[in-house]
Design a protein around this motif. Structure first.
Motif, PDB file in Angstrom:
ATOM      1  N   LYS A  23       0.849  -1.190   0.000  1.00  0.00           N
ATOM      2  CA  LYS A  23       0.000   0.000   0.000  1.00  0.00           C
ATOM      3  C   LYS A  23       0.883   1.237   0.000  1.00  0.00           C
ATOM      4  O   LYS A  23       1.849   1.328   0.741  1.00  0.00           O
ATOM      5  N   ILE A  24       0.545   2.168  -0.854  1.00  0.00           N
ATOM      6  CA  ILE A  24       1.271   3.427  -0.910  1.00  0.00           C
ATOM      7  C   ILE A  24       0.838   4.235   0.309  1.00  0.00           C
ATOM      8  O   ILE A  24      -0.361   4.380   0.560  1.00  0.00           O
ATOM      9  N   ALA A  80      -4.499  15.743  15.305  1.00  0.00           N
ATOM     10  CA  ALA A  80      -5.235  14.807  16.155  1.00  0.00           C
ATOM     11  C   ALA A  80      -6.094  13.794  15.401  1.00  0.00           C
ATOM     12  O   ALA A  80      -6.161  12.636  15.785  1.00  0.00           O
ATOM     13  N   THR A  81      -6.749  14.187  14.338  1.00  0.00           N
ATOM     14  CA  THR A  81      -7.666  13.279  13.642  1.00  0.00           C
ATOM     15  C   THR A  81      -7.090  12.739  12.334  1.00  0.00           C
ATOM     16  O   THR A  81      -7.795  12.073  11.584  1.00  0.00           O
ATOM     17  N   VAL A  82      -5.814  13.009  12.085  1.00  0.00           N
ATOM     18  CA  VAL A  82      -5.180  12.560  10.845  1.00  0.00           C
ATOM     19  C   VAL A  82      -4.143  11.483  11.183  1.00  0.00           C
ATOM     20  O   VAL A  82      -3.319  11.654  12.077  1.00  0.00           O
ATOM     21  N   PHE A  83      -4.212  10.379  10.457  1.00  0.00           N
ATOM     22  CA  PHE A  83      -3.270   9.277  10.634  1.00  0.00           C
ATOM     23  C   PHE A  83      -2.649   8.961   9.279  1.00  0.00           C
ATOM     24  O   PHE A  83      -3.188   9.336   8.239  1.00  0.00           O
ATOM     25  N   SER A  84      -1.538   8.243   9.307  1.00  0.00           N
ATOM     26  CA  SER A  84      -0.859   7.836   8.087  1.00  0.00           C
ATOM     27  C   SER A  84      -0.844   6.316   8.027  1.00  0.00           C
ATOM     28  O   SER A  84      -0.570   5.646   9.036  1.00  0.00           O
ATOM     29  N   THR A 136      -4.519   3.334  -7.681  1.00  0.00           N
ATOM     30  CA  THR A 136      -3.963   4.558  -7.096  1.00  0.00           C
ATOM     31  C   THR A 136      -3.382   4.359  -5.699  1.00  0.00           C
ATOM     32  O   THR A 136      -2.595   5.194  -5.258  1.00  0.00           O
ATOM     33  N   ILE A 137      -3.758   3.272  -5.002  1.00  0.00           N
ATOM     34  CA  ILE A 137      -3.265   3.126  -3.637  1.00  0.00           C
ATOM     35  C   ILE A 137      -2.369   1.913  -3.403  1.00  0.00           C
ATOM     36  O   ILE A 137      -1.821   1.774  -2.307  1.00  0.00           O
ATOM     37  N   TYR A 138      -2.220   1.054  -4.402  1.00  0.00           N
ATOM     38  CA  TYR A 138      -1.331  -0.112  -4.269  1.00  0.00           C
ATOM     39  C   TYR A 138      -0.303  -0.139  -5.385  1.00  0.00           C
ATOM     40  O   TYR A 138      -0.569   0.302  -6.496  1.00  0.00           O
ATOM     41  N   ARG A 139       0.845  -0.701  -5.064  1.00  0.00           N
ATOM     42  CA  ARG A 139       1.883  -0.923  -6.078  1.00  0.00           C
ATOM     43  C   ARG A 139       2.286  -2.381  -6.004  1.00  0.00           C
ATOM     44  O   ARG A 139       2.332  -2.993  -4.947  1.00  0.00           O
ATOM     45  N   ARG A 140       2.555  -2.934  -7.167  1.00  0.00           N
ATOM     46  CA  ARG A 140       2.992  -4.339  -7.237  1.00  0.00           C
ATOM     47  C   ARG A 140       4.416  -4.459  -6.736  1.00  0.00           C
ATOM     48  O   ARG A 140       5.266  -3.630  -7.030  1.00  0.00           O
ATOM     49  N   LEU A 141       4.679  -5.530  -5.989  1.00  0.00           N
ATOM     50  CA  LEU A 141       6.015  -5.764  -5.446  1.00  0.00           C
ATOM     51  C   LEU A 141       6.750  -6.883  -6.165  1.00  0.00           C
ATOM     52  O   LEU A 141       7.919  -7.082  -5.934  1.00  0.00           O
TER      53      LEU A 141
END
Length: 142
Positions: A23-24, A80-84, A136-141
């Motif tokens: 996941k990016i 406070a309400t933002v996560f990564s 848009t949110i995953y990249r192949r490994l």
């Protein structure tokens, strides 16, 4: 309709079409549930219980995450309400027909459309990601 059941690890690791993905990292908005509620996702209605996190992506899409799982997948930011999201390897399989996932509670179901991706996070949890979002949110490994 093909059915997949969460709770078992590596349900399709021997499937040749499965690919390793990462996941990016992305920033998401989070609120923690105070009383039980239902969250409408694009794949179906999912219960959220006190302490669970409701994650909202920049696209507005929402999904609940059990707190113990949330703590392994997301880390706090200075807001406070933002996560990564924490990058981690998963297995993904693009499904050509309609399918469903029975979640770990044994009752709740998510519904996938032809072309959606089934994600095996490697810890018994499964997810469905639409083909448009997956790109848009995953990249192949591999």
């Amino acid at each position: 309709m093909r059915e997949y059941r969460a709770g078992r690890k590596a349900i399709f690791c021997d499937t040749p079409a499965a690919v390793k993905v990462g996941k990016i990292p992305s920033r998401v908005f989070v609120r923690f549930v105070e009383k039980s509620e239902s969250i409408i996702t694009r794949e179906g209605c999912v219960p959220a219980h006190p302490g669970d996190a409701v994650v909202t992506a920049a696209t507005g899409e929402q999904w609940p995450v059990v707190r113990a799982v949330f703590d392994r997948y997301y880390e706090p930011t200075s807001e406070a309400t933002v996560f990564s999201s924490i990058p981690r390897e998963s297995l993904a399989l693009q499904i050509n027909g309609p399918f469903q996932v029975i979640l770990t509670d044994g009752i709740s179901r998510l519904f996938g459309k032809p072309g959606d991706w089934l994600l095996d996070y490697g810890d018994g949890h499964l997810g469905i990601v639409g083909a448009d979002i997956f790109a848009t949110i995953y990249r192949r490994l591999d």
